[in-house]
Enzyme design. Structure first.
Site, mmCIF file in Angstrom:
data_model
loop_
_atom_site.group_PDB
_atom_site.id
_atom_site.type_symbol
_atom_site.label_atom_id
_atom_site.label_comp_id
_atom_site.label_asym_id
_atom_site.label_seq_id
_atom_site.Cartn_x
_atom_site.Cartn_y
_atom_site.Cartn_z
ATOM 1 N N HIS B 320 0.787 -1.197 -0.246
ATOM 2 C CA HIS B 320 -0.115 -0.001 -0.080
ATOM 3 C C HIS B 320 0.875 1.142 0.198
ATOM 4 O O HIS B 320 1.770 1.255 0.569
ATOM 5 C CB HIS B 320 -0.931 0.046 1.210
ATOM 6 C CG HIS B 320 -2.180 0.940 0.936
ATOM 7 N ND1 HIS B 320 -1.779 2.222 1.295
ATOM 8 C CD2 HIS B 320 -3.315 0.546 1.052
ATOM 9 C CE1 HIS B 320 -3.115 2.848 0.987
ATOM 10 N NE2 HIS B 320 -4.057 2.143 1.023
ATOM 11 N N ARG B 340 -6.525 10.035 -0.015
ATOM 12 C CA ARG B 340 -6.104 10.677 -1.488
ATOM 13 C C ARG B 340 -7.358 10.813 -2.190
ATOM 14 O O ARG B 340 -7.321 11.878 -3.072
ATOM 15 C CB ARG B 340 -5.092 9.575 -2.109
ATOM 16 C CG ARG B 340 -3.780 9.484 -1.478
ATOM 17 C CD ARG B 340 -3.050 8.653 -2.513
ATOM 18 N NE ARG B 340 -3.246 7.181 -2.282
ATOM 19 C CZ ARG B 340 -3.297 6.384 -3.320
ATOM 20 N NH1 ARG B 340 -3.596 6.658 -4.461
ATOM 21 N NH2 ARG B 340 -3.706 4.924 -3.036
#
Lengths: 233, 555
Positions: B320, B340
């Site tokens: 990740h 994000r």
């Protein structure tokens, strides 16, 4: 770097694990400090990221007997800290069928009749490692205000500390669990677009389109993918 | 003292460029460019730390060393010392593991008439599911469709996914969300009941369902509560399976459990077995820290491999892109992708964007590795870890003050404990071992190649290809858990079990001896990592060696 230089850079703390003294470097959590001391954990360790409630820990200090409560994976060790983990606590957990229930205060009292014996001592709130206002949501539960219970208890990791400290033997985290489920099923408005989409899928509306993509050559599939319309933010 | 003085200059540069970056849009790279960057920088494509398997269904395929050791491990069971005529539990369906896949399977198996036993290594529900913050994909808005979800998932997986599995997942997704809604999950909704959905990287529509940033916790609490309410579902905690049992028809017919506190072995006879043990983060492949929970040690992969199940994309690990790097106590924990999705950008030491914040996970991870290695534009901590900034405060500038506190309460809470205020300060991130993309080969109902064995959830492979999109992991577990539970219960009604045996274990040990590797290999499954300090080497690990990025033993 020699170990002496390291020792200068890193302070060492005395901590007491179930009253046994160890020296551990500053900067560890209670959980990693236990491992530093040589314990290989079986109980009292779960996600190691503050989400699961497996590592509830009670602690105080040699110079200050006031009890504190924390998750071992999220609490930094301090000088003269005395720690005991409570990985499990016996509570009552009645069974029920959510489909048969009504989202009312009376319903909750029927399943958890002892809820009415809460006399507001606030031990539960003081014992919550997630800083949840437990007593507030217990009052909201008695008032039948399920939205308030859901909002107040949403960060609950069900570690059981509130039940461990309740003089009436209540289990606030289980009561909140029931109420959140009633809230999610009965009080939040149903999602209409979800129901419609489920119906369309069950009727096979998208099957043909999938079959077509399934037999599309890779080159063409990549083009379709790269050129697909992306919804603006 | 939030961040140490040596980071201040870089933080000032990041703050100085924020106004400009608010309007700066970096385009997504094309699928061809994607192939190039992952091949050059992604750990999956590195040669070091890998080796070929010497036996079993995937013989001669390359796997990360740590996984290869588990797959080729010695059995913890001596077949001559286990009396299979004395059975401790006799059930229709045995479920190994109690995360989202295991409990979804348990509920559906029970609804379909099976007597179910759940055997789990830690507490009921302790799993990666419970820490999943981001959310769950399902194409249920009017402008969306399971076909678009299918297309996004295929593209995100570099078109190497097994199409039938992807379609099963995309098609069942809205049904899974509805099922959870009816069980009492509090999905984020607008006042009219419509779902509040986010778009994560690689997705062409907003379709990620969340429960603030406690999505996995909320769902896990509900599933666990429902399991506890039902008759005909028993569970045993702190008692993992260490070996599957076969019958003389070549069918899986149960498992051997071990009580972690007393070491007592318990044979279980089961007409069907669902192995739902999740992933392998705690193997720390290639030395990476991990977001995974304490029990994620690839148990199911090792057990299934020994009865003859092959793995698909066993070497494909998801790093990740946003694991925490600082402070030391939080190294490896996940900064949810919602950051994000809300506009949080990835920034180097000079205050410049590293790549578009909506690139898929493997692409962004590759960009970050390039920035921190080849380009030397990372920020190095005193513990020797390196990372880039994720600009969280930008979210409040983009969406209005209070957004971070409202949408990311769990994250803010975790860092506040260490005096870092994410509403006003960025967070230092680097790729962290998050997920196993591959796993046991299975069909659209999670049935493996060996009769009597199902493998839903992270332990199963193929649906995500070689890269998983955000919001598809929690979806995978509900969809395939439900499918596996339903089919296993049906199968249990029809199957006739023969005589139980552990001949496959004898055969396995014989092969290890013949290859002369039995002594070199560990026992497997690993069950739990060992972080207990070997006295005197700990300070050396932490402070004296010049550590490579991600080599901290904590977290």
């Amino acid at each position: 770097m020699a170990e002496a230089e390291v020792a200068e850079k890193v302070r060492m703390f005395d901590i007491y694990v179930m009253e046994k003294r160890y020296k551990v470097p500053e900067g560890l959590t209670i959980q990693t400090a236990l491992e530093y001391c040589g314990y290989r954990l079986i109980r009292g360790c779960g996600c190691r990221g503050g989400s699961c409630g497996a590592c509830a820990t009670v602690y105080n200090f040699t110079h200050d007997p006031t009890l504190r409560y924390g998750l071992a994976c999220q609490t930094a060790v301090e000088q003269d800290m005395c720690v005991v983990q409570i990985p499990c606590f016996p509570t009552a957990k009645p069974s029920y069928d959510l489909k048969e229930l009504k989202p009312t205060g009376e319903q909750v009292l029927e399943i958890y009749p002892d809820l009415a014996t809460c006399f507001g001592c606030n031990n539960c709130t003081q014992s919550c490692p997630q800083d949840i206002e437990v007593m507030d949501f217990m009052s909201a539960a008695l008032r039948g205000d399920f939205s308030a219970v859901t909002a107040e208890s949403f960060e609950c990791v069900m570690c059981g500390m509130c039940a461990a400290r309740c003089p009436q033997g209540l289990s606030p985290y289980n009561i909140a669990m029931l109420i959140r489920r009633l809230h999610g099923r009965y009080l939040l408005p149903k999602s209409k677009h979800l129901e419609e989409k489920v119906k369309e899928i069950e009727e096979g509306k998208y099957d043909a389109e999938y079959e077509k993509l399934r037999s599309t050559p890779m080159e063409e599939l990549r083009r379709i993918y790269d050129e697909r319309w992306i919804e603006p933010k | 003292m939030p961040y140490p003085p040596y980071m201040e200059e870089s933080i000032r540069k990041l703050e100085a460029s924020r106004q400009r970056r608010m309007k700066e849009e970096i385009p997504l790279i094309s699928s061809d460019e994607r192939d190039m960057i992952v091949r050059k920088y992604h750990p999956d494509y590195r040669e070091t730390g890998k080796r070929k398997l010497l036996l079993g269904p995937n013989k001669d395929e390359t796997m990360p060393e740590e996984l290869a050791n588990q797959l080729e491990g010695n059995s913890r069971v001596d077949p001559d010392k286990v009396d299979l005529s004395k059975i401790d539990y006799d059930v229709d369906v045995l479920i190994i593991g109690s995360g989202g896949a295991g409990l979804s399977a348990a509920l559906l198996a029970q609804e379909n008439g099976a007597r179910v036993l759940i055997a789990t290594k830690l507490r009921l529900g302790d799993s990666n599911t419970i820490g999943a913050e981001g959310g769950t994909q399902a194409a249920d808005r009017p402008n969306d469709s399971p076909v678009l979800h299918y297309l996004d998932t295929m593209g995100g997986g570099h078109f190497e996914n097994v199409p039938e599995l992807v379609w099963a997942m995309a098609r069942d997704a809205p049904m899974a969300i509805k099922w959870l809604e009816d069980l009492g999950v509090n999905w984020d909704k607008e006042t009219d009941g419509s779902m509040r959905e986010l778009e994560l990287a690689g997705e062409c529509r907003r379709r990620v369902h969340s429960c603030k940033d406690y999505t996995g916790l909320e769902v896990m609490r509900v599933l666990r509560d429902e399991v506890r309410c039902r008759d005909n579902i028993d569970y045993i905690e702190f008692e993992p399976a260490i070996e599957l049992i076969m019958d003389d028809e070549g069918q899986v017919a149960g498992a051997i459990l071990v009580n972690l506190e007393t070491n007592k072995l318990s044979p279980v006879r089961a007409k069907a077995v669902i192995v739902a043990t999740g992933g392998l983060g705690r193997l720390h492949t290639q030395g990476f820290p991990t977001t995974n929970h304490y029990g994620a040690t690839a148990d199911g992969l090792a057990m299934a491999y020994r009865v003859g199940c092959s793995l698909i994309y066993g070497d494909s690990i998801q790093y990740h892109p946003t694991g925490a790097v600082y402070p030391l106590q939080l190294v490896g924990i996940l900064i949810t992708e919602n950051v994000r999705a809300l506009g949080g950008q990835i920034i180097n030491i000079d205050g410049e964007q590293v790549a578009c914040n909506l690139e898929p996970r493997d692409i962004l991870a590759s960009f970050e590795i390039r920035e921190c290695t080849e380009r030397h534009k990372g920020i190095t901590t005193s513990a020797g870890n390196v990372g880039v900034w994720e600009d969280i405060p930008l979210i409040d500038m983009l969406h209005g003050e209070g957004t971070i506190a409202r949408r990311l309460p769990s994250l803010v809470h975790k860092f506040r404990r260490f005096n870092i205020d994410l509403i006003h300060e960025p967070v230092l991130v680097y790729p962290t071992l998050h997920y196993q993309n591959g796993g046991v080969r299975m069909d659209a109902n999670s049935a493996t190649e060996v009769p009597g064995l199902w493998a839903p959830g992270e332990v199963g492979g193929g649906v995500h290809g070689q890269n998983r999109l955000g919001g598809n992991a929690t979806l995978d577990i509900y969809v395939f858990g439900r499918r596996a539970g339903r089919e296993a219960a049906q199968y249990a009604k029809e199957v006739k079990l023969g005589k139980l045996n552990l001949d496959h274990v004898r055969q396995w040990q014989k092969e290890l001896e013949q290859l002369d590797i039995a002594k070199e290999r560990p026992f497997s499954p690993m069950l739990l990592p060992n972080y207990a300090r070997q006295p005197s080497d700990y300070l050396a690990d932490l402070y004296t060696e010049k550590l490579q990025p991600g080599l901290v033993k904590l977290a």
